[in-house]
Design an enzyme around this catalytic site. Sequence first.
Site, mmCIF file in Angstrom:
data_model
loop_
_atom_site.group_PDB
_atom_site.id
_atom_site.type_symbol
_atom_site.label_atom_id
_atom_site.label_comp_id
_atom_site.label_asym_id
_atom_site.label_seq_id
_atom_site.Cartn_x
_atom_site.Cartn_y
_atom_site.Cartn_z
ATOM 1 N N HIS A 256 4.194 -8.563 27.131
ATOM 2 C CA HIS A 256 5.434 -9.014 26.493
ATOM 3 C C HIS A 256 6.430 -7.867 26.357
ATOM 4 O O HIS A 256 7.622 -8.018 26.646
ATOM 5 C CB HIS A 256 5.135 -9.568 25.091
ATOM 6 C CG HIS A 256 4.430 -10.888 25.079
ATOM 7 N ND1 HIS A 256 4.917 -11.997 25.751
ATOM 8 C CD2 HIS A 256 3.298 -11.292 24.447
ATOM 9 C CE1 HIS A 256 4.094 -13.015 25.535
ATOM 10 N NE2 HIS A 256 3.109 -12.615 24.765
ATOM 11 N N ASP B 243 2.682 -19.384 23.468
ATOM 12 C CA ASP B 243 3.791 -18.987 24.344
ATOM 13 C C ASP B 243 4.119 -20.088 25.342
ATOM 14 O O ASP B 243 5.291 -20.411 25.563
ATOM 15 C CB ASP B 243 3.429 -17.704 25.102
ATOM 16 C CG ASP B 243 3.146 -16.534 24.177
ATOM 17 O OD1 ASP B 243 3.746 -16.491 23.097
ATOM 18 O OD2 ASP B 243 2.324 -15.678 24.544
ATOM 19 N N HIS C 269 -2.146 -8.037 26.665
ATOM 20 C CA HIS C 269 -1.278 -9.211 26.487
ATOM 21 C C HIS C 269 0.029 -8.807 25.795
ATOM 22 O O HIS C 269 1.120 -9.149 26.264
ATOM 23 C CB HIS C 269 -2.024 -10.273 25.670
ATOM 24 C CG HIS C 269 -1.249 -11.539 25.470
ATOM 25 N ND1 HIS C 269 -1.433 -12.652 26.266
ATOM 26 C CD2 HIS C 269 -0.283 -11.874 24.582
ATOM 27 C CE1 HIS C 269 -0.612 -13.607 25.869
ATOM 28 N NE2 HIS C 269 0.087 -13.161 24.837
ATOM 29 N N GLU C 270 -0.075 -8.067 24.691
ATOM 30 C CA GLU C 270 1.116 -7.680 23.951
ATOM 31 C C GLU C 270 1.947 -6.651 24.709
ATOM 32 O O GLU C 270 3.179 -6.670 24.643
ATOM 33 C CB GLU C 270 0.731 -7.136 22.571
ATOM 34 C CG GLU C 270 -0.004 -8.134 21.684
ATOM 35 C CD GLU C 270 0.750 -9.426 21.486
ATOM 36 O OE1 GLU C 270 1.990 -9.427 21.601
ATOM 37 O OE2 GLU C 270 0.105 -10.462 21.213
#
Length: 252
Positions: free
Chosen positions: A109, A184, A105-106
């Site tokens: 980004h 988000d 997930h990170e």
Amino acid sequence: RAGRFDRQIMVDYPSYSGRLEILKVHARNKRIDDSVDIETIARRTPGFAGADLANLLNEAAILTARRQKEAITELEITDAIDRVTIGMSMKPMLDSVKKRLIAYHEVGHSIVRTLLKDADPLDKVTIIPRSGGVGGFSASLPSEEMGLESRAAILALITVLLGGRAAEEVVFGDDEITTGASGDIERVAKLARLMVTQLGMSSLGLVALESQNNEVFLGRDFIPRSEYSEKVSSLIDEQVRNIVNQCHANAK
């Protein structure tokens, strides 16, 4: 007493030069390693008030003492910035499915932020948990000129925010997406609606259909006060979905 003073003085956040001078003042009584560049710290802290900068160096000094070092190094400065902005670091997660999900997930980004020319540059990405329930984060280096954003920059920010969910979909599939993108998505919805209803950045044209103070209090909650017809409301929803869907496709 009410009406006693007729003049208000607004004190804005310090600029780079102001932060540099404030840091020099608070660094006088601290032992700082020669490798630490005060100018670099000033560049990394746009939006910090004077009290935030003092707290930053105090936290760095506390970390230095705990680690039994003789002087504040770059590592303590970086950790102190994270502690002031995100929260205190916790124990790393054990190798598990959750850790792998957060990592992708990170990274989602971070990759999108790195590839988009209109996004703020990537500063740090980590999956070390923080106090307050933050499992990991991807942080940018914010621009000095905050508050005046272009349409391209806002679309880039929306795309970056959707990068985490996009990575989950690409790597794990639609059935394995998580709740990690809830914050988000909420921010994305607000930004997209702001573009349509207040900033004139959609095909609806240069119209201000809402304002920051268009809420009315009914019972326990504030709700938006409609100043347009149901047809226009449907068009707004359609424009918001188009913006979000296009940015989501770009992220993937």
